[in-house]
Design a protein around this motif. Structure first.
Motif: not given
Length: 280
Positions: A174-179, A207-217, A234-245
């Motif tokens: 989740g978002g912790t892994h993004f951070s 977003l490009p830096i986070l792409q591998p984690v988003i791909e894991k999700v 359908y996406l919900v949750g605070g981490t989904c506030c990331l534009t383009g996820i």
């Protein structure tokens, strides 16, 4: 795209109302108050609805009392929720007695007691306890598809068929892994990376830096939906506030992927909508 679940009108409307009452509560007395407590990994959100199930007050606070869907700072969680409860009671001029709460799907046997004890320890009477994606669907109102709640510590999935939950799952990404990824890429402390990630003006850059984690999700989602006839995500949750996820998840899963205007508040509002009022 399927036309079954294409309307976010109610969802976006109630979230917008909630954002407004967080800033300026509605103090007109209500015969009933429905409260939802969302104990997230990054944020604790408390939402209060009136007798007509409309938002009248709310608070959210950054907190690190939950890790990977499990409470790690029990007393800290109680203290924060109690403070938020007291603040809201002061603003509304009334006691908030009853609350609903939620936890990641599939963790009821492990942690439902802890969540319940935190909310009760803060002074509420818990009248309902449900899983987070199911709570979110009280706001999304989808009949068929997968609701994916990407929180700070975990990704929770609930698959709906004809309005009924047919499968739930929760995995620790989740978002912790993004951070952590942002922290490593920019050589900045974790807390600073968390703030940097949350700032919308940085989203295009990271977003490009986070792409591998988003791909894991995305791979987690794909694995859990493969045996079900899922047409939309359908996406919900605070981490989904990331534009383009949503675009990356849609590309990786091959399914239309959508999110409400502020996905952080869908689950806490859904929890409040599931609060029951007990007989006096």
């Amino acid at each position: 795209m399927s036309t079954l679940n294409s309307d976010f009108t109610y969802c976006n409307e109630i979230i917008k109302e909630f954002e407004n009452v967080v800033r300026k509560p509605v103090t007109k007395p209500s015969s009933v108050y429905y409260t939802g407590v969302d104990l997230g990994t990054a944020f604790i959100v408390v939402a209060v609805l009136d007798e007509h199930f409309r938002p009248i007050a709310g608070e959210y606070r950054y907190a690190s009392v939950v890790k990977d869907g499990m409470i790690v700072d029990y007393l800290g969680a109680i203290r924060i929720v109690r403070e938020m409860k007291e603040n809201l009671e002061k603003k509304l001029g009334t006691e908030l007695k009853y609350a609903a709460a939620a936890l990641p799907p599939g963790t009821f046997d492990l942690d439902s007691g802890a969540i319940k004890h935190v909310v009760e320890g803060a002074g509420f009477e818990v009248t309902n306890l449900l899983d987070e994606p199911t709570a979110a669907n009280a706001v999304l109102k989808i009949k068929n598809g997968a609701i994916v709640d990407i929180g700070g510590g975990t990704t929770g999935i609930a698959i709906f068929k004809d309005g009924e939950v047919v499968h739930v799952a929760d995995e620790p990404t989740g978002g912790t892994h993004f951070s952590l990824v942002v922290s490593g890429a920019y050589k900045m402390p974790f807390e600073e990376a968390e703030l940097y990630k949350r700032d919308q003006k940085n989203h295009r850059e990271i977003l490009p830096i986070l792409q591998p984690v988003i791909e894991k999700v995305s791979s987690i989602i794909t694995r859990h939906i493969k045996d079900y006839d899922v047409k939309e995500i359908y996406l919900v949750g605070g981490t989904c506030c990331l534009t383009g996820i949503e675009s990356i998840i849609e590309k990786r899963t091959g399914l239309p992927t959508r999110k409400p205007q502020n996905p952080m508040f869908a689950t806490p509002l859904g929890i409040a909508l599931n609060c029951k009022q007990l007989e006096e």
